[in-house]
Motif scaffolding. Sequence first.
Motif, mmCIF file in Angstrom:
data_model
loop_
_atom_site.group_PDB
_atom_site.id
_atom_site.type_symbol
_atom_site.label_atom_id
_atom_site.label_comp_id
_atom_site.label_asym_id
_atom_site.label_seq_id
_atom_site.Cartn_x
_atom_site.Cartn_y
_atom_site.Cartn_z
ATOM 1 N N ALA A 108 33.854 41.436 57.300
ATOM 2 C CA ALA A 108 33.581 40.031 57.602
ATOM 3 C C ALA A 108 32.473 39.548 56.685
ATOM 4 O O ALA A 108 31.716 40.337 56.128
ATOM 5 C CB ALA A 108 33.168 39.854 59.063
ATOM 6 N N GLY A 109 32.384 38.239 56.534
ATOM 7 C CA GLY A 109 31.303 37.654 55.752
ATOM 8 C C GLY A 109 31.684 37.299 54.333
ATOM 9 O O GLY A 109 30.985 36.523 53.674
ATOM 10 N N GLU A 110 32.780 37.858 53.834
ATOM 11 C CA GLU A 110 33.246 37.590 52.476
ATOM 12 C C GLU A 110 34.773 37.611 52.472
ATOM 13 O O GLU A 110 35.399 38.097 53.416
ATOM 14 C CB GLU A 110 32.727 38.653 51.494
ATOM 15 N N ALA A 111 35.362 37.100 51.392
ATOM 16 C CA ALA A 111 36.808 37.225 51.230
ATOM 17 C C ALA A 111 37.146 38.686 50.952
ATOM 18 O O ALA A 111 36.509 39.326 50.113
ATOM 19 C CB ALA A 111 37.287 36.332 50.093
ATOM 20 N N LEU A 112 38.119 39.222 51.666
ATOM 21 C CA LEU A 112 38.494 40.624 51.512
ATOM 22 C C LEU A 112 39.364 40.806 50.274
ATOM 23 O O LEU A 112 40.390 40.147 50.116
ATOM 24 C CB LEU A 112 39.245 41.101 52.754
ATOM 25 N N THR A 113 38.944 41.726 49.401
ATOM 26 C CA THR A 113 39.701 42.065 48.203
ATOM 27 C C THR A 113 40.403 43.399 48.416
ATOM 28 O O THR A 113 39.745 44.420 48.624
ATOM 29 C CB THR A 113 38.768 42.169 46.981
#
Length: 245
Positions: A108-113
Amino acid sequence: VVMPAGALVNLLQWHHGAVGGEPGARVAQFTAISFDVSAQEMLSALVHGKTLVVPDEDVRRDAARFAEWLDEQRVEELFAPNLVLEAVAEAAVEQGRALPRLRTVAQAGEALTLSSVVREFQRSTPGRVLHNHYGPTETHVVTAHTLGADPDTWPLSAPIGRPVSNTRAYVLGSGLELLAPGVVGELYVAGACVARGYLGKPGLTAERFVADPYAAEPGARMYRTGDLVRRNPDGELEFVGRADH
């Protein structure tokens, strides 16, 4: 941000049902206390009888040492933003550590790559589950998507998923009209997750927390996230970008 306790209770109840985990499971306390995910990380463990395992700060800041620590401490659940997940996955692969006890990872907290190294890391322990959680500070987690245990079945990019319990997600146009699946619009969220507003900032609160025209209950509000999304053919939300960029 002024967040009512009921929003956190709703999140913890959803988390236990969706993510699960047995009493006594070992959960890494990795997230900084200033990050709202830390409340979910710590309380979802303590409320349900799990064990929080706390690394030293120097271990937390070094991906190679953190991967080793996860292995030594037999950690079973990890909350980590995408950059940390990438770094830990790379370190574990380089060290030849499968981390077999680590069965649940929540990002969570960022776009998952979904990079090649994250996929390789997941393959090293069949059955490990990767959850992609989305939500701004003003709502905590509001949508979630669970990726299958087999990385070969993963899409090129991870959806942010569907709303959690007692939460609504609207994809709206500039006139607050509902948009059809596949059409990009701004994400508004409503329901039990919504904060009261910003402490001492009534103007900003009125700008971001607006009346919900689709709610059955009078006086309901929704939060304007500023994030652009669309619904895919499966009905899940996909993050596209920011409305202000």
